[in-house]
Design an enzyme around this catalytic site. Sequence first.
Site, PDB file in Angstrom:
ATOM      1  N   ASP A 158      10.718   3.608   5.958  1.00 43.10           N
ATOM      2  CA  ASP A 158      10.378   2.251   6.377  1.00 43.10           C
ATOM      3  C   ASP A 158      11.450   1.785   7.351  1.00 43.10           C
ATOM      4  O   ASP A 158      12.626   2.157   7.219  1.00 43.10           O
ATOM      5  CB  ASP A 158      10.306   1.309   5.163  1.00 43.10           C
ATOM      6  CG  ASP A 158       9.616  -0.013   5.505  1.00 43.10           C
ATOM      7  OD1 ASP A 158       8.444  -0.176   5.118  1.00 43.10           O
ATOM      8  OD2 ASP A 158      10.237  -0.866   6.160  1.00 43.10           O
ATOM      9  N   VAL A 215       1.494   1.237   7.629  1.00 39.64           N
ATOM     10  CA  VAL A 215       2.151   0.063   8.186  1.00 39.64           C
ATOM     11  C   VAL A 215       1.112  -1.035   8.376  1.00 39.64           C
ATOM     12  O   VAL A 215      -0.073  -0.859   8.098  1.00 39.64           O
ATOM     13  CB  VAL A 215       2.852   0.390   9.528  1.00 39.64           C
ATOM     14  CG1 VAL A 215       3.882   1.489   9.319  1.00 39.64           C
ATOM     15  CG2 VAL A 215       1.856   0.799  10.613  1.00 39.64           C
ATOM     16  N   HIS A 269      -8.105   6.071   3.481  1.00 40.12           N
ATOM     17  CA  HIS A 269      -8.012   4.647   3.185  1.00 40.12           C
ATOM     18  C   HIS A 269      -7.960   4.426   1.683  1.00 40.12           C
ATOM     19  O   HIS A 269      -8.966   4.580   0.982  1.00 40.12           O
ATOM     20  CB  HIS A 269      -9.196   3.892   3.794  1.00 40.12           C
ATOM     21  CG  HIS A 269      -9.189   2.439   3.481  1.00 40.12           C
ATOM     22  ND1 HIS A 269     -10.329   1.711   3.240  1.00 40.12           N
ATOM     23  CD2 HIS A 269      -8.149   1.552   3.350  1.00 40.12           C
ATOM     24  CE1 HIS A 269     -10.002   0.462   2.983  1.00 40.12           C
ATOM     25  NE2 HIS A 269      -8.689   0.341   3.029  1.00 40.12           N
ATOM     26  N   ASN A 303     -15.021  -1.757   3.205  1.00 41.29           N
ATOM     27  CA  ASN A 303     -14.642  -2.991   3.898  1.00 41.29           C
ATOM     28  C   ASN A 303     -15.726  -3.471   4.850  1.00 41.29           C
ATOM     29  O   ASN A 303     -15.720  -4.629   5.262  1.00 41.29           O
ATOM     30  CB  ASN A 303     -13.322  -2.807   4.653  1.00 41.29           C
ATOM     31  CG  ASN A 303     -12.134  -3.134   3.782  1.00 41.29           C
ATOM     32  OD1 ASN A 303     -12.278  -3.459   2.611  1.00 41.29           O
ATOM     33  ND2 ASN A 303     -10.950  -3.052   4.340  1.00 41.29           N
ATOM     34  N   MET A 358       0.812  -1.205   0.000  1.00 43.39           N
ATOM     35  CA  MET A 358       0.000   0.000   0.000  1.00 43.39           C
ATOM     36  C   MET A 358       0.851   1.264   0.000  1.00 43.39           C
ATOM     37  O   MET A 358       0.616   2.184  -0.785  1.00 43.39           O
ATOM     38  CB  MET A 358      -0.944   0.001   1.211  1.00 43.39           C
ATOM     39  CG  MET A 358      -2.004  -1.072   1.156  1.00 43.39           C
ATOM     40  SD  MET A 358      -3.010  -1.024  -0.360  1.00 43.39           S
ATOM     41  CE  MET A 358      -3.781   0.575  -0.203  1.00 43.39           C
ATOM     42  N   GLU A 412      -1.650  -3.656   9.603  1.00 47.32           N
ATOM     43  CA  GLU A 412      -2.915  -3.368  10.271  1.00 47.32           C
ATOM     44  C   GLU A 412      -2.940  -3.932  11.688  1.00 47.32           C
ATOM     45  O   GLU A 412      -3.661  -4.902  11.989  1.00 47.32           O
ATOM     46  CB  GLU A 412      -4.070  -3.935   9.430  1.00 47.32           C
ATOM     47  CG  GLU A 412      -5.435  -3.447   9.827  1.00 47.32           C
ATOM     48  CD  GLU A 412      -5.728  -2.025   9.398  1.00 47.32           C
ATOM     49  OE1 GLU A 412      -6.898  -1.658   9.370  1.00 47.32           O
ATOM     50  OE2 GLU A 412      -4.788  -1.257   9.094  1.00 47.32           O
ATOM     51  N   LYS A 442       0.493   0.758  15.196  1.00 52.62           N
ATOM     52  CA  LYS A 442       0.129   2.086  14.709  1.00 52.62           C
ATOM     53  C   LYS A 442       0.190   3.109  15.843  1.00 52.62           C
ATOM     54  O   LYS A 442       0.650   4.242  15.640  1.00 52.62           O
ATOM     55  CB  LYS A 442      -1.278   2.042  14.089  1.00 52.62           C
ATOM     56  CG  LYS A 442      -1.345   1.253  12.784  1.00 52.62           C
ATOM     57  CD  LYS A 442      -2.777   1.234  12.236  1.00 52.62           C
ATOM     58  CE  LYS A 442      -2.926   0.319  11.042  1.00 52.62           C
ATOM     59  NZ  LYS A 442      -2.285   0.816   9.830  1.00 52.62           N
TER      60      LYS A 442
END
Length: 366
Positions: free
Chosen positions: A33, A90, A140, A190, A14, A92, A97
Site C-alpha cells: 500500500d 485500490v 471481483h 453490481n 477490500m 475505484e 488503476k
Amino acid sequence: MRITTVGIVGAGTMGSGIATNLAQAGFMVRLADARREAAEKALAGARTFYARAVEKGRMGPAAAEAATARLAVVDGLADLAPADLVIEAVFEDFDLKVRLFEQLSSIVRADALVATNTSCLRVTDLARHMSRPERFLGLHYFSPAAVNPIVEVVKGEATSDATIETALAFCRASGKEPLRCKDSFGFAINRFFCPYTNEAARALDAGLGTTGEIDAVAKEVLGAAAGPFTVMNLIKPRINLHAIRNLAPLGPFYAPARTMIEAGEADRPFEITPVAGGIEPARKAEIADCLLRGCFLPVLQALDEGVAEPAAFDHGAKEALKFGIGPCALMDRLGRAEVERIVRPALSAYGIAEPDALARVGSLAG
C-alpha cells in the site's frame, strides 16, 4: 500454472479482506500500500479476525498462527515481483488503476497473472494498459471479502482461456465460488445492485417513503437481510456513488439520484429513520415497484447482452447480497405481465427498448 504466492495492492477494506481470506486458505500473501501504516493496520486486522475465529471454534490456534505467518507487508510494488498472481484493490478510479497497471507491467513475471478487483469498470479497457493483456482478468470480490463466498471472474477481450481456467481453480482453492461473467459495466451483480440502491434513493427523493420504510419494504419483497440504505452505509455512500457513476455508459436510467449524489459527495451515511406503525398499502406498492424495477430492468438488459446466465444472477443475489430470492426466480414467480408492468415506466421515461428477455419471463430460472 499453480498459484502459491499472491501480491495484493491496496490495503483498504477490500484488499485487507482478500489478504485475510487467502492467507487462511494457505496462500503466501504480500500486501503493498502507498501508506505502509494502512498495510500494517490490515495485518493487525487479519490477526484479530483469526483470533476471533479461534474463539468461535472455526480455526485452531495452530492454523491461526500459520495463517498469520503467511501474511507479510512489503515496502513497494517491486517486492511483488515473485508473485504468481497480483490483485489490484485500490480505489475505484480508472486513471489511478491505469497508472498502477503500467507500473506493474514492468515488475511482474512474464508468466504471472494480474487481476483487478474493480466492481464496475470494464476489464478490457484496463487491460490495454498491461504489457501482457492475455494474462489480465477481473476478480471481483464482495464485502466482507474475508467471508463472502462469491468472486466474479471476468474475461476481457484479450484474456486467454488458460488465464480464466487458472483463476477459476485459484478461487475454488481459496474457498470461494467463482461466478463467470462477460466483461460489461457492473458485470453481473453490481449491474443490478447499484441501480437497486439508486432506485431506493429515487423513491426517497419522490417522497414515497423514509429510509427506514424503504429498507423495510426491501426486506419484505426481496427477503433481503438488510435494506438498501443500511447496506450503503456499510459499504459507504461515497463508494456506492462512484460505482453507480461508472455505469453511466449504460444510459440515463443508471444516472445517480439526487440524494445519492448528496450523500456520496458529502461522504456521509444515510440516516435510517425508525418505522412508526405500518406503511399504507398504496405507498408500499409504489416503493416495491421502484426497488424491483431497479433489479429487474438491468438484469433483463444484461441477459440480452449475455453477461451471465440467470442462475448466476440469482446465486450471486442470494450469496453475495443476501437476498432471499434472486431476481430471475422472482420475475418467474411474478409472471411476464407483472414484470412488464413494473419495468414499463422506466422504458417509457428513458426511451429504452423492451428487452428481448422479457418474453422469457416465466422460464428464466429453468
